[in-house]
Write an enzyme that holds these catalytic residues in place. Structure first.
Site, short mmCIF file in Angstrom:
data_model
loop_
_atom_site.label_atom_id
_atom_site.label_comp_id
_atom_site.label_asym_id
_atom_site.label_seq_id
_atom_site.Cartn_x
_atom_site.Cartn_y
_atom_site.Cartn_z
N THR A 98 -96.36 80.24 32.23
CA THR A 98 -97.16 80.28 33.45
C THR A 98 -97.41 78.87 34.00
O THR A 98 -97.36 78.65 35.20
CB THR A 98 -98.51 80.99 33.21
OG1 THR A 98 -99.24 80.30 32.20
CG2 THR A 98 -98.31 82.42 32.77
N ASP A 391 -99.25 85.95 23.77
CA ASP A 391 -98.08 85.28 24.38
C ASP A 391 -96.87 85.41 23.46
O ASP A 391 -95.78 85.77 23.90
CB ASP A 391 -98.35 83.76 24.55
CG ASP A 391 -99.06 83.45 25.86
OD1 ASP A 391 -99.57 84.40 26.49
OD2 ASP A 391 -99.12 82.26 26.23
N1 LIG Z 1 -91.78 71.47 19.82
C1 LIG Z 1 -91.52 71.25 21.10
N2 LIG Z 1 -90.87 70.15 21.51
C2 LIG Z 1 -90.62 69.94 22.80
N3 LIG Z 1 -90.97 70.76 23.79
C3 LIG Z 1 -91.61 71.87 23.45
C4 LIG Z 1 -91.93 72.20 22.10
N4 LIG Z 1 -92.57 73.37 22.09
C5 LIG Z 1 -92.66 73.77 23.37
N5 LIG Z 1 -92.08 72.89 24.20
C6 LIG Z 1 -91.96 72.97 25.65
O1 LIG Z 1 -93.23 73.07 26.23
C7 LIG Z 1 -93.15 73.82 27.44
C8 LIG Z 1 -94.14 74.95 27.45
O2 LIG Z 1 -95.44 74.44 27.42
P1 LIG Z 1 -96.72 75.37 27.54
O3 LIG Z 1 -96.62 76.48 26.57
O4 LIG Z 1 -97.88 74.47 27.48
O5 LIG Z 1 -96.62 75.91 29.01
P2 LIG Z 1 -96.04 77.25 29.57
O6 LIG Z 1 -95.33 78.02 28.52
O7 LIG Z 1 -95.29 76.91 30.79
O8 LIG Z 1 -97.33 77.99 30.07
P3 LIG Z 1 -98.39 78.89 29.26
O9 LIG Z 1 -97.99 78.87 27.82
O10 LIG Z 1 -99.67 78.21 29.53
O11 LIG Z 1 -98.26 80.22 29.87
C9 LIG Z 1 -91.73 74.37 27.51
O12 LIG Z 1 -90.98 73.60 28.40
C10 LIG Z 1 -91.25 74.21 26.09
O13 LIG Z 1 -89.84 74.08 26.01
MG LIG Z 2 -96.21 78.55 26.67
#
Ligand SMILES: Nc1ncnc2c1ncn2[C@@H]1O[C@H](COP(=O)(O)OP(=O)(O)OP(=O)(O)O)[C@@H](O)[C@H]1O
Ligand SMILES: [Mg+2]
Length: 552
Positions: A98, A391
């Site tokens: 999101t 999630d």
């Molecule tokens: N260990 C990791 N190393 C690098 N990037 C990561 C890692 N884990 C997750 N990410 C990246 O972080 C991002 C997702 O971040 P986040 O979960 O905060 O936001 P979102 O999924 O867009 O939104 P939300 O989870 O709030 O609905 C993605 O681009 C994902 O690939």
């Molecule tokens: Mg996320």
């Protein structure tokens, strides 16, 4: 704005209505939308920060979840509201990504603003963005990886990536294992996953590590009588949607009792009728009763005497889950009670969870319904863990269904950016500018991941681009060590659907906002001239280029 307000000779709008047109309207909408994106931007990624949201009655929510933040914020500006819609759609469709979707939409608008300044017409930008979004879908498909639904190690990685950066992180291994197990247990033969079969039950108390999966149904109730057994093996379960009580008359009847004998006879009769019902239950062979309605004291006594484990006032949704899990039918009349209608579970047991009794129905005939007890020290912790688990359940379910994933850590965005730029060159004309802008906009994801991790975004982008130019499509940003790394190997993976959905809804919203050139607002004193929420956006002055003071 004054030039419009002052120059209107004929009033066609109701007094107090405001109207903003052309560049001014675009400028305001874009500013408002960008403000929303910048509000959630700092939460992106494993090193993203959390937000503390306090509502009007003082309730506190601490979260990292994009959609939760936006839902809690009291957003008023119409264009800003459209950004919130993106997050909601993303949440409905995939349950994760999101923040990504909103941040991309904000950046698309920011880039569009630059083009507007260069006198590129909004419809040209819109057209280019649409084209780019379509091409992006194609590219995403081509870089996605297909896995087997049985690949539980990969599914666990999917869950882990979704949980990274959320409050649940400390115990994510344990939680991810539970999540994957739960999804596999409820999956149908044809590979569909109905997440409704998984009940997330939160309990404050204990630590996250105490969270567990119950292969069966968990009912947040206790047995009605202490003399009843606490544990029933080989449970034959009756699911009753009728009260086990003396039937009260529908009409207002009066019974005149004139002697003690009569009273005794009356009470005896009442007891006899209740005993009859209990006998019926006993005769059916049931040793466990879940009743959606009440069970009165006398009935409780007889049931206890017969060694039956009984629970009353069970929620309808729980009854349905019990029916599905035990193979029993929901019976709505006492007369219909029979052995054929009973469900089966290997064990029904009352156990304490954080000091509260709960009924566990396990070893079910058909374990399609599972429960996940999420534990944590305080209410805020449990709430955030629950969101992270929800999630994770969604993304694992999505991958289980689609069997397609992409590497994370900004790698798909970099690859898309590169390929879209190549594509733009083949398109030519003014649309090329818009496609290029779209390509650059996608880099906001790796850039933000780097910024939020305290890394130098420019260095990181250069490193990532270089790797992708060499054909290393899955190289993304290791935010913990501050270097480019193969994300697929590192196990940072996300469902393909998270990315396809995020990009298409971000592009759609950006296009929609761009195409607006006239904002006509009915009078409402609270929102003068469509100011974006949150304050601090002063100095916008209706000038498209004059968004100084905003940080992106
Ligand atoms: N260990 C990791 N190393 C690098 N990037 C990561 C890692 N884990 C997750 N990410 C990246 O972080 C991002 C997702 O971040 P986040 O979960 O905060 O936001 P979102 O999924 O867009 O939104 P939300 O989870 O709030 O609905 C993605 O681009 C994902 O690939
Ligand atoms: Mg996320």
């Amino acid at each position: 704005m004054s030039q419009q307000l002052g120059g209107q000779p004929i009033l066609i709008l109701k007094e107090g209505s405001s109207r903003t047109r052309g560049r001014d309207a675009q400028g305001m909408n874009i500013t408002a939308a960008k403000a929303v994106a910048s509000a959630v931007r700092t939460t992106l990624g494993p090193k993203g920060m959390d937000k503390m949201l306090v509502d009007t009655i003082g309730d506190v929510v601490i979260t990292n979840d994009g959609v939760t933040i936006l839902k809690e914020m009291d957003i008023e500006h119409p264009a800003a509201k459209m950004m919130v819609e993106i997050a909601k759609t993303q949440d409905d469709e995939v349950g994760d990504g999101t923040t990504t979707a909103v941040v991309i939409a904000g950046e698309l608008l920011k880039r569009a603003e630059d083009l507007l300044e260069q006198d590129v017409h909004p419809t040209v930008i819109a057209q280019g963005y649409r084209q780019a979004a379509e091409k992006a879908q194609e590219i995403l498909q081509s870089i996605s990886v297909t896995i087997k639904a049985t690949d539980s190690a990969m599914l666990r990685k999917i869950a882990e990536t979704a949980m990274t950066g959320k409050g649940a992180e400390a115990s994510k291994e344990k939680l991810c294992e539970l999540v994957v197990k739960a999804v596999m247990m409820v999956a149908d033969e044809d590979g569909t996953v109905d997440k409704d079969n998984i009940k997330v039950e939160k309990k404050v108390g204990g630590s996250i590590e105490n969270s567990e999966i119950v292969e069966g149904v968990l009912v947040d109730k206790e047995r009605v009588h202490p003399a009843m057994p606490k544990k029933v093996k080989d449970a034959k379960i009756l699911l009753l949607n009728a009260a086990v009580e003396f039937k009260k008359t529908e009409v207002d009847a009066e019974i005149n009792i004139t002697s003690p004998d009569q009273l005794q006879a009356f009470l005896d009769e009442e007891e006899r009728m209740i005993k009859n019902i209990v006998d019926k239950i006993v005769d059916s062979g049931a040793n466990v009763l879940f009743c959606q309605k009440g069970i009165d004291d006398i009935a409780q006594h007889y049931l206890a005497k017969a060694g039956i484990f009984a629970v009353r006032r069970v929620k309808k949704s729980d009854m349905e889950k019990l029916a599905r899990a035990t193979g029993g039918s929901l019976i709505s009349s006492i007369d219909a009670i029979s052995s054929e209608e009973l469900g089966y579970a290997g064990l029904v047991e009352e156990k304490k969870v954080s000091g509260e009794e709960m009924v566990f129905v396990v070893e079910c005939k058909n374990p399609k319904a599972v429960s996940l007890i999420v534990r944590g020290g305080t209410e805020h912790v449990v709430d955030e863990i629950e969101r992270a688990v929800e999630d994770a359940l969604r993304v694992v379910g999505v991958v289980f269904e689609d069997k397609k994933l992409v590497a994370g850590g900004g790698s798909p965005e970099i690859e898309l950016s590169l390929r879209l730029r190549e594509y733009a060159a083949t398109v030519g004309g003014r649309a090329q500018l818009a496609i290029e802008a779209f390509a650059i906009a996608l880099e906001i994801i790796p850039r933000t991941l780097a910024e939020n991790a305290g890394l130098d975004p420019i260095d990181m982008l250069v490193e990532l681009r270089a790797a992708h130019e060499k054909g290393k499509k899955t190289v993304g940003l290791n935010v913990f060590e501050g270097k480019a790394e193969d994300m697929l190997k590192a196990g940072v993976v996300e469902p393909l659907r998270v990315k396809t959905q995020a990009i298409s809804s971000a592009a759609e919203a950006a296009v929609m906002i761009l195409r607006i050139d006239d904002v006509i607002a009915a009078s409402k004193s609270a929102a003068p001239e469509g100011m974006p929420p949150g304050g601090g956006m002063g100095g916008m002055g209706g000038m498209p280029g004059g968004m100084g003071g905003m940080e992106f």
